[in-house]
Motif scaffolding. Sequence first.
Motif, mmCIF file in Angstrom:
data_model
loop_
_atom_site.group_PDB
_atom_site.id
_atom_site.type_symbol
_atom_site.label_atom_id
_atom_site.label_comp_id
_atom_site.label_asym_id
_atom_site.label_seq_id
_atom_site.Cartn_x
_atom_site.Cartn_y
_atom_site.Cartn_z
ATOM 1 N N ALA A 44 -13.482 -11.068 1.699
ATOM 2 C CA ALA A 44 -12.235 -11.038 2.778
ATOM 3 C C ALA A 44 -10.883 -11.324 2.059
ATOM 4 C CB ALA A 44 -12.649 -12.382 3.451
ATOM 5 N N LYS A 45 -10.807 -11.973 0.849
ATOM 6 C CA LYS A 45 -9.617 -12.115 0.076
ATOM 7 C C LYS A 45 -9.112 -10.940 -0.233
ATOM 8 C CE LYS A 45 -8.151 -15.107 -3.630
ATOM 9 N NZ LYS A 45 -8.724 -16.191 -4.838
ATOM 10 N N HIS A 46 -9.925 -9.893 -0.768
ATOM 11 C CA HIS A 46 -9.521 -8.634 -1.060
ATOM 12 C C HIS A 46 -8.837 -8.075 0.324
ATOM 13 C CE1 HIS A 46 -10.561 -4.262 -2.444
ATOM 14 N NE2 HIS A 46 -9.462 -4.692 -2.709
ATOM 15 N N ALA A 47 -9.205 -8.030 1.556
ATOM 16 C CA ALA A 47 -8.898 -7.712 2.624
ATOM 17 C C ALA A 47 -7.535 -8.081 2.927
ATOM 18 C CB ALA A 47 -9.821 -7.819 3.847
ATOM 19 N N ILE A 48 -7.225 -9.462 2.944
ATOM 20 C CA ILE A 48 -6.181 -10.011 3.011
ATOM 21 C C ILE A 48 -4.960 -9.589 1.976
ATOM 22 C CG2 ILE A 48 -4.718 -12.234 3.283
ATOM 23 C CD1 ILE A 48 -7.333 -13.543 3.965
ATOM 24 N N TYR A 49 -5.195 -9.462 0.739
ATOM 25 C CA TYR A 49 -4.322 -8.821 -0.274
ATOM 26 C C TYR A 49 -3.847 -7.430 -0.063
ATOM 27 C CZ TYR A 49 -2.523 -7.506 -4.796
ATOM 28 O OH TYR A 49 -1.822 -7.150 -6.050
ATOM 29 N N ASN A 50 -4.992 -6.720 0.547
ATOM 30 C CA ASN A 50 -4.498 -5.169 0.603
ATOM 31 C C ASN A 50 -3.685 -5.227 2.026
ATOM 32 O OD1 ASN A 50 -6.004 -4.368 -1.245
ATOM 33 N ND2 ASN A 50 -7.852 -3.673 -0.071
ATOM 34 N N LEU A 51 -3.981 -5.991 3.030
ATOM 35 C CA LEU A 51 -3.326 -6.226 3.992
ATOM 36 C C LEU A 51 -1.756 -6.351 3.879
ATOM 37 C CD1 LEU A 51 -2.459 -6.592 7.036
ATOM 38 C CD2 LEU A 51 -3.147 -8.975 6.823
ATOM 39 N N GLY A 74 -16.303 -8.199 2.361
ATOM 40 C CA GLY A 74 -15.535 -8.579 3.456
ATOM 41 C C GLY A 74 -15.124 -7.434 4.156
ATOM 42 N N TYR A 75 -14.283 -7.380 5.308
ATOM 43 C CA TYR A 75 -13.619 -6.412 6.009
ATOM 44 C C TYR A 75 -12.464 -6.815 6.857
ATOM 45 C CZ TYR A 75 -16.389 -8.575 9.864
ATOM 46 O OH TYR A 75 -17.154 -9.514 10.789
ATOM 47 N N ALA A 76 -11.877 -5.659 7.357
ATOM 48 C CA ALA A 76 -10.769 -6.050 8.320
ATOM 49 C C ALA A 76 -10.998 -5.075 9.416
ATOM 50 C CB ALA A 76 -9.405 -6.015 7.320
ATOM 51 N N ALA A 77 -10.412 -5.538 10.651
ATOM 52 C CA ALA A 77 -10.201 -4.429 11.643
ATOM 53 C C ALA A 77 -9.050 -4.655 12.236
ATOM 54 C CB ALA A 77 -11.305 -4.559 12.739
ATOM 55 N N GLY A 78 -8.363 -3.508 12.557
ATOM 56 C CA GLY A 78 -6.976 -3.522 13.193
ATOM 57 C C GLY A 78 -6.422 -2.342 13.567
ATOM 58 N N LEU A 122 -2.285 0.785 10.100
ATOM 59 C CA LEU A 122 -2.385 -0.082 9.056
ATOM 60 C C LEU A 122 -3.809 -0.408 8.184
ATOM 61 C CD1 LEU A 122 -1.175 -2.544 7.597
ATOM 62 C CD2 LEU A 122 -2.096 -4.222 9.386
ATOM 63 N N VAL A 123 -4.823 -0.109 8.863
ATOM 64 C CA VAL A 123 -6.065 0.072 8.200
ATOM 65 C C VAL A 123 -6.056 1.373 7.066
ATOM 66 C CG1 VAL A 123 -8.482 0.667 8.235
ATOM 67 C CG2 VAL A 123 -7.401 -1.080 9.871
ATOM 68 N N SER A 124 -5.436 2.108 7.572
ATOM 69 C CA SER A 124 -5.359 3.491 6.779
ATOM 70 C C SER A 124 -4.478 3.272 5.349
ATOM 71 C CB SER A 124 -4.675 4.676 7.433
ATOM 72 O OG SER A 124 -5.376 5.187 8.583
ATOM 73 N N GLY A 125 -3.337 2.486 5.654
ATOM 74 C CA GLY A 125 -2.561 2.078 4.618
ATOM 75 C C GLY A 125 -3.188 1.345 3.712
ATOM 76 N N MET A 126 -4.120 0.201 4.249
ATOM 77 C CA MET A 126 -4.889 -0.667 3.328
ATOM 78 C C MET A 126 -5.996 0.195 2.649
ATOM 79 S SD MET A 126 -5.615 -3.554 6.217
ATOM 80 C CE MET A 126 -6.827 -4.526 5.237
ATOM 81 N N GLN A 127 -6.282 1.108 3.181
ATOM 82 C CA GLN A 127 -7.506 1.878 2.383
ATOM 83 C C GLN A 127 -6.748 2.843 1.308
ATOM 84 O OE1 GLN A 127 -9.927 4.823 5.002
ATOM 85 N NE2 GLN A 127 -9.800 6.431 3.190
ATOM 86 N N MET A 128 -5.456 3.222 1.636
ATOM 87 C CA MET A 128 -4.825 3.862 0.418
ATOM 88 C C MET A 128 -4.616 2.776 -0.791
ATOM 89 S SD MET A 128 -1.881 6.439 2.061
ATOM 90 C CE MET A 128 -1.087 5.363 3.104
ATOM 91 N N ILE A 129 -4.331 1.637 -0.466
ATOM 92 C CA ILE A 129 -4.175 0.467 -1.483
ATOM 93 C C ILE A 129 -5.288 0.617 -2.255
ATOM 94 C CG2 ILE A 129 -3.829 -1.820 -2.005
ATOM 95 C CD1 ILE A 129 -1.298 -0.521 -1.372
ATOM 96 N N GLN A 130 -6.475 0.485 -1.410
ATOM 97 C CA GLN A 130 -7.970 0.611 -1.944
ATOM 98 C C GLN A 130 -8.239 1.440 -2.956
ATOM 99 O OE1 GLN A 130 -10.413 -2.254 0.234
ATOM 100 N NE2 GLN A 130 -12.452 -0.833 -0.371
ATOM 101 N N ASP A 131 -8.068 2.847 -2.420
ATOM 102 C CA ASP A 131 -8.196 3.925 -3.059
ATOM 103 C C ASP A 131 -7.692 3.917 -4.631
ATOM 104 O OD1 ASP A 131 -9.227 5.293 -1.021
ATOM 105 O OD2 ASP A 131 -7.243 6.348 -0.441
ATOM 106 N N GLN A 132 -6.615 3.228 -4.755
ATOM 107 C CA GLN A 132 -5.897 3.160 -6.228
ATOM 108 C C GLN A 132 -6.277 1.929 -6.740
ATOM 109 O OE1 GLN A 132 -4.936 5.972 -6.897
ATOM 110 N NE2 GLN A 132 -4.574 7.094 -4.753
ATOM 111 N N SER A 133 -7.265 0.999 -6.354
ATOM 112 C CA SER A 133 -7.533 -0.111 -6.966
ATOM 113 C C SER A 133 -9.043 -0.134 -7.205
ATOM 114 C CB SER A 133 -6.978 -1.421 -6.351
ATOM 115 O OG SER A 133 -7.353 -1.361 -5.183
#
Length: 396
Positions: free
Chosen positions: A99-106, A246-250, A254-265
């Motif tokens: 969940a910490k990763h979800a908040i960071y990506n957010l 963890g996970y995020a729902a929203g 925004l979730v698409s943007g978080m996925q882009m951050i995760q794509d590159q990390s």
Amino acid sequence: MNLANRLKPIKPSPTLALNAKAKALAAQGVDVVSLAAGEPDFDTPEFIKQAAIEALRQGFTKYTPTAGIQELREAICAKLARDNQLTYAPDQVVVTVGAKHAIYNLFQALLNEGDEVIIPAPYWVSYPDMVQLAGGKPVIVETREENGFAPDPDAIRRALSPRTKAVVLNSPSNPSGAVFSRAALEGIAQAVRGHDCLVVSDDIYEKLLYEGQFLNIGNVAPDLVSRMVVINGMSKSFSMTGWRMGYAAGPKWLVSGMQMIQDQSTSNAASFVQKAALAALKGPQDFFVPMVEEYRGRRDMVVDALNALDGVRCRRPEGAFYVLPNVSGLFGRTYKGTPVTGSLQLSEILLNDFRVAAMPGAPFGAEGYIRMSFATSREQLRKGLDRFKEFVTSLR
């Protein structure tokens, strides 16, 4: 060569640092009672472990989509509908490495330089630093112990500005164990309703509830669901801290943007851990009952023992597995001829001289308090409480 300027305001995690010091002492043979870490002492349920083992045996060890396997995102949507009466589609969910990763990506996906995030205090230590790493500015709103550490809607309203991008709510709370009532959430909803900002609902402790009913702001203000982000994970409720799931729902944008951050990390969370998480969400949920009952008994034991000490006052938390005793009544007393003046000094004395690891309140925005976790055995709790009592009675 120098580190990037973005790291200048960032502080090492005090919870991880103190826990590491306590573990290092224990590795040297020192009898340390650790009440510092927010980690369940219950084992991961066997059916969850078996799901991971079966995934490994079947060779489910390859990359998955960054946002997580479809069936897990569908199971998360089903869980949110069943437990929280919230409706999401799989493309509104991203699976993260805790969940910490979800908040960071957010925050990385949401914030521009100078954007503000309102955070009620006491707060989880990582919120302000993650905001700052994303270029944002934490705006701290104080709460009051006598009001159950619930955020004051008027204080949130005053803190709102044209730069406010999000308000963070964590209930049950780390470190206070506070559970926000329906009335408190309705007041907060009214405060933010006319302002164009997100509400981040960190629900990681939702299953660890001893009093009242778990609600998040979407339950009391359905009109705000379209700009609410739910953060959750498996670490606390399912005793899966080391699994990092963890996970995020929203909102989809925004979730698409978080996925882009995760794509590159990190790309995807571990494939076989996703299968374990799927089993956790779809499998039996009855193991929560004895676990919560045991935590409730520990809570009561710890709170009663702390309130029996001169100069210590401890509110009974409604959720999570922390107590936040007010130790300001000890300040000004002397230990070995030196006045006790703050929570950090007090915590250092406890660890160095009494071999009890307890978190100072200052890094949580709660100077005058210390945080103790009761996610350990009653035997260890009794030993830690006896040592804390020895410290208190040694003060002059």
